[in-house]
Design an enzyme around this catalytic site. Structure first.
Site, short mmCIF file in Angstrom:
data_model
loop_
_atom_site.label_atom_id
_atom_site.label_comp_id
_atom_site.label_asym_id
_atom_site.label_seq_id
_atom_site.Cartn_x
_atom_site.Cartn_y
_atom_site.Cartn_z
N ARG A 38 0.82 -1.21 0.00
CA ARG A 38 0.00 0.00 0.00
C ARG A 38 0.86 1.27 0.00
O ARG A 38 0.50 2.27 -0.62
CB ARG A 38 -0.94 0.00 1.21
CG ARG A 38 -2.09 -0.97 1.07
CD ARG A 38 -2.99 -0.94 2.27
NE ARG A 38 -4.20 -1.73 2.05
CZ ARG A 38 -5.13 -1.96 2.96
NH1 ARG A 38 -5.00 -1.46 4.18
NH2 ARG A 38 -6.19 -2.68 2.67
N LYS A 199 -19.70 -15.41 3.82
CA LYS A 199 -21.14 -15.18 3.83
C LYS A 199 -21.65 -14.70 2.47
O LYS A 199 -21.12 -13.75 1.90
CB LYS A 199 -21.49 -14.14 4.90
CG LYS A 199 -21.39 -14.64 6.33
CD LYS A 199 -21.70 -13.53 7.32
CE LYS A 199 -23.13 -13.05 7.24
NZ LYS A 199 -24.13 -14.07 7.58
N GLY A 385 -9.72 -8.44 0.89
CA GLY A 385 -8.61 -8.50 1.86
C GLY A 385 -7.86 -9.82 1.89
O GLY A 385 -6.63 -9.85 1.84
N GLY A 408 -13.10 -3.80 1.24
CA GLY A 408 -14.51 -3.43 1.25
C GLY A 408 -14.83 -2.38 0.21
O GLY A 408 -15.89 -2.41 -0.43
#
Length: 430
Positions: A38, A199, A385, A408
């Protein structure tokens, strides 16, 4: 990216620029940064500002200190890392607001860099507090948003501050938005989406988007267990989100209807790697519940025993099997664009034999296919992630066409949602 201003659209010469970066990187107890991806991705923006003789003030967050000062989450090691990569001094100050910080900011000369302490040491950052944002804004003349990983959050350094300073996008943010929106709005077909995770509900929007957009959607990870259970397969101790079973059945019904009308594949695993527990020393085996290929090969000339097709009551699925991996890898060879979000198994478990863990072979196989090791190399967009973490661990971030710095945020952008940190920036038309 046509709608918002970037650092190319304004005059930065000699101005104090507050740069919001995402330096949420892994730092060990000795202050060593194990993966600076990053930071490295932010360098073009920093260098652009320096070339324009700007006075650069960098702010970021690190971890989740819950609004309290935590020495282990200090950004001091990041300042040292950044200084080394830029080959110039980066002054670090152990706070992000207050008289001491204001004095340091005012004393900056053109081409100098000041790094502030972790924004999240103050609860007001995540509360999107106007007063906190005003204190940050007082440090600079211009605000540059380059922290793609947090633009889906309405925080003081992504939202409130933009009401107080001229606010534009940095080069990393521009690259992230342009690349992702290009794939989602005008992809080269065939397009394959490989989706993992736990999920279904967390990724329902992106699943629906790709069911509409892609030529194939391949499912892996714990999410696949729920689809398998919804299909009537006994997955024994495997992680299944029972609340998502109804959702899984609806998606399966929808995809079957699409497949009947046009060329489209919604693929869930046909075999898997199972074990009794998640452990480096656990014995693994392949269960072939649909394909029967592996079971036949392993047991010929005898007929495969029923156990080769069934997961035992005390076992759980921890990875896709070799048939499933080969099927997805083969489909990748026929594609022009691949979007990958979510690993195919439990990639965090270390191996006794090398870099690829006992439940990471499926992820590794698909990764090799995307990188052209079997011949064809499609355009690759990687987000999420755990997926990015695996690629970073394997030191392969530079091998893909685009590896997103936001988990996200990339998901929400792909799903077509409006993100607070983007919506808050200056409109090019105005």
């Amino acid at each position: 990216m046509d709608g918002i201003k970037t650092i190319r659209d304004i005059d930065l010469t000699g101005k104090r620029v507050l740069l919001r970066a995402d330096y949420n990187v892994p730092i060990d107890e000795k202050g060593h940064i194990s993966d600076g991806y990053r930071i490295m991705e932010s360098l073009p923006t920093v260098q652009y500002l320096l070339e324009r003789k700007a006075k650069v003030i960098i702010c970021s967050h690190l971890g989740r200190p819950d609004g309290k000062k935590a020495p282990s989450l200090s950004l001091a090691p990041v300042a040292k890392y950044l200084s080394k990569e830029l080959k110039r001094p980066v002054e670090f100050i152990d706070d992000c607001i207050g008289p001491k910080v204001e004095k340091a900011a005012k004393s900056l000369r053109s081409g100098q860099i000041l790094m502030l302490e972790n924004l999240r040491f103050y609860p007001e950052e995540e509360e999107n507090d106007n007063s906190f944002a005003a204190k940050l804004a007082s440090l600079a003349d211009v605000f540059v948003q380059d922290a793609f990983g947090v633009i889906h959050r309405a925080h003081a350094s992504t939202d409130a501050i933009t009401k107080l300073l001229p606010s534009v996008a940095g080069l990393l943010l521009e690259k992230e938005i342009t690349t992702i929106e290009s794939v989602m709005h005008d992809p080269k077909h065939p397009l394959i989406a490989i989706i993992g995770g736990a999920k279904i509900a967390d990724k329902i929007d992106i699943l629906n988007r790709f069911i509409d957009l892609a030529d194939m959607v391949a499912i892996g990870g714990a999410m696949a267990n729920t689809f398998l259970a919804a299909s009537g397969i006994d997955v024994a101790k495997s992680l299944v989100d029972k609340d998502d079973l109804g959702l899984a059945k609806e998606i399966l019904k929808r995809t079957r209807a699409k497949t009947a009308k046009q060329q489209f594949v919604f693929y869930i695993p046909q075999d898997g790697v199972v074990a009794k527990k998640i452990d480096t020393m656990s014995v693994t085996r392949i269960v072939d519940w649909t394909a029967d290929v592996v079971a036949d090969i392993e047991n010929y000339p005898k007929s495969p025993p029923s156990s080769s097709r069934q997961i035992a009551d005390d076992e759980m699925i921890l990875d896709i099997g070799p048939f499933t991996g080969a099927f997805i890898a083969g489909a990748v060879q026929l594609s022009k664009t691949v979007v990958w979000n979510g690993t195919m198994g439990v990639t965090e478990t270390n191996s006794l034999h090398g870099p690829v863990g006992p439940y990471a072979h499926g992820t590794e196989l698909i990764m090799e296919a995307m990188l052209g090791q079997f011949g064809h190399r499609p355009f690759s967009l990687v987000g999420g992630g755990d997926t990015v973490g695996y690629i970073e661990q394997r030191k392969l971030t530079d091998s893909f066409d685009h590896v997103s710095t936001g988990g996200g945020a990339s998901l929400e952008l792909m799903a077509g949602r409006k993100l607070p940190g983007i919506e808050a920036l200056m409109d090019k038309v105005k």
